[in-house]
Design a protein around this motif. Sequence first.
Motif, PDB file in Angstrom:
ATOM      1  N   VAL A  57       4.791  13.248   6.350  1.00  0.00           N
ATOM      2  CA  VAL A  57       5.335  11.842   6.767  1.00  0.00           C
ATOM      3  C   VAL A  57       4.539  10.917   5.479  1.00  0.00           C
ATOM      4  N   TRP A  58       3.287  11.446   5.559  1.00  0.00           N
ATOM      5  CA  TRP A  58       2.191  10.880   4.514  1.00  0.00           C
ATOM      6  C   TRP A  58       2.920  10.881   2.938  1.00  0.00           C
ATOM      7  N   ASN A  59       3.065  11.918   2.666  1.00  0.00           N
ATOM      8  CA  ASN A  59       3.696  12.070   1.246  1.00  0.00           C
ATOM      9  C   ASN A  59       5.222  11.346   1.303  1.00  0.00           C
ATOM     10  N   ALA A  60       5.839  11.202   2.229  1.00  0.00           N
ATOM     11  CA  ALA A  60       7.055  10.508   2.257  1.00  0.00           C
ATOM     12  C   ALA A  60       6.930   9.119   1.978  1.00  0.00           C
ATOM     13  N   LEU A  61       5.721   8.377   2.748  1.00  0.00           N
ATOM     14  CA  LEU A  61       5.515   7.396   2.665  1.00  0.00           C
ATOM     15  C   LEU A  61       5.037   6.694   1.255  1.00  0.00           C
ATOM     16  N   LEU A  62       3.984   7.395   0.440  1.00  0.00           N
ATOM     17  CA  LEU A  62       3.840   7.185  -0.880  1.00  0.00           C
ATOM     18  C   LEU A  62       4.956   7.308  -1.748  1.00  0.00           C
ATOM     19  N   LYS A  63       5.967   8.168  -1.364  1.00  0.00           N
ATOM     20  CA  LYS A  63       7.090   8.396  -2.399  1.00  0.00           C
ATOM     21  C   LYS A  63       7.863   7.164  -2.104  1.00  0.00           C
ATOM     22  N   ALA A  64       8.024   6.652  -1.028  1.00  0.00           N
ATOM     23  CA  ALA A  64       8.838   5.575  -0.663  1.00  0.00           C
ATOM     24  C   ALA A  64       8.273   4.287  -1.413  1.00  0.00           C
ATOM     25  N   ASN A  65       6.978   4.157  -1.664  1.00  0.00           N
ATOM     26  CA  ASN A  65       6.297   3.058  -2.359  1.00  0.00           C
ATOM     27  C   ASN A  65       6.082   3.379  -3.704  1.00  0.00           C
ATOM     28  N   ASN A  66       6.614   4.509  -4.361  1.00  0.00           N
ATOM     29  CA  ASN A  66       6.090   4.875  -5.852  1.00  0.00           C
ATOM     30  C   ASN A  66       4.649   4.802  -6.060  1.00  0.00           C
ATOM     31  N   LEU A  67       3.831   5.394  -4.961  1.00  0.00           N
ATOM     32  CA  LEU A  67       2.452   5.478  -5.088  1.00  0.00           C
ATOM     33  C   LEU A  67       2.010   7.022  -5.509  1.00  0.00           C
ATOM     34  N   ASP A  68       1.266   7.041  -6.616  1.00  0.00           N
ATOM     35  CA  ASP A  68       0.825   8.329  -6.998  1.00  0.00           C
ATOM     36  C   ASP A  68      -0.433   8.872  -5.966  1.00  0.00           C
ATOM     37  N   PRO A  69      -0.099  10.052  -5.350  1.00  0.00           N
ATOM     38  CA  PRO A  69      -0.873  10.361  -4.503  1.00  0.00           C
ATOM     39  C   PRO A  69      -2.345  10.326  -4.758  1.00  0.00           C
ATOM     40  N   SER A  70      -2.706  10.383  -6.130  1.00  0.00           N
ATOM     41  CA  SER A  70      -4.124  10.685  -6.754  1.00  0.00           C
ATOM     42  C   SER A  70      -4.649   9.383  -6.629  1.00  0.00           C
TER      43      SER A  70
END
Length: 348
Positions: free
Chosen positions: A157-170
């Motif tokens: 869900v964390w990764n999905a949130l980042l993806k939904a907001n076009n945020l680079d995990p790094s």
Amino acid sequence: MAISLDRRAFLRTTGLAGLALGLAACGETPAAGGGASGLGSVKLQLSWKKNVEFAGEYFADTKGYFKAAGFSQVELLSGGGSGTSVESGLATGRCWAGLSAPTITAPAVLQGAQLKIVGATFQKNPFAIVSLNKNPIKEAKDLAGKKIGVQDSNELVWNALLKANNLDPSSVTRVPFQSDPSMLTSGQLDGYVGYVTSGPVRLRMQGHDPAYLLFADAGLPLVAETFTVTQETIDKERDKLKAFLTAEIKGWKDAVADPAKSAELAATVYGKDQNLDVKEQTEEAKMQNELVVTPDVKANGLFTMTPELIEQNIASLAKAGLNIKAEQLFDLTILDEIYKADPSLKLS
């Protein structure tokens, strides 16, 4: 297999691969036969331990709504332990209905389980980024450069949130987290992934000034505490399911109207073995009301989902790698029929 998106991820280890076979072989539960009250006794599997999260069920039981609907008993089964997921319970006949979440039910359906979500108590999933107002995270873009505590079970869900907001995990430092809020208050974290119904309440009661960002308001709308049943129940016991959901609606109308009584029932009756604090449970009940009652719910009734909300959930599931069609997962026609027959059931 995808990992569950909620705090109950470990429940997903309980044999989803065998659900399709189990459900195919499973007819009515032994407890679902007739009785003096007409509809007999059934078992409802809760998604977690008995706290204020299930206040509507407590009211429906305490005030006799289940019995008035024709049930001799609706037994509330606690969740929270290994092997007690709703999906496995439906497969084995341990329960007749259950409270779950799309992120848990969807993988089971994709593996062939004949299950459907027929209503959603929480119109917004309680997942949130919890922070402090002295360094608040109020928008997804505020995550950049922050240290965020994320449990392993919430990775997807964390990764999905980042993806939904076009945020680079790094751009965000993910810190291993085991639900200890002192990591936030001591400055080791800028925020953590937790439940909005509990985290901010506890921080406030400890004298802190919390802030939070709901995932549902940050590009990842998902419902929760979803009523899940087998397709066979919909096909063969539709009137029984209507009677059950009608009693649930009445119970949740009472719960929404009286957070203090909700807390009392949770702490002193149904969850008395959980050492719950009445004051904290009252505040959590108030918080969860914001997830239960929305403008659409006021217009259409408790547990209903608009077509737009359903599609938003399907899109959110896709961001988490769960590609499923709305008609495979949801059937809101039962609730439509209930409210059409008795509009007075809607919130006033």
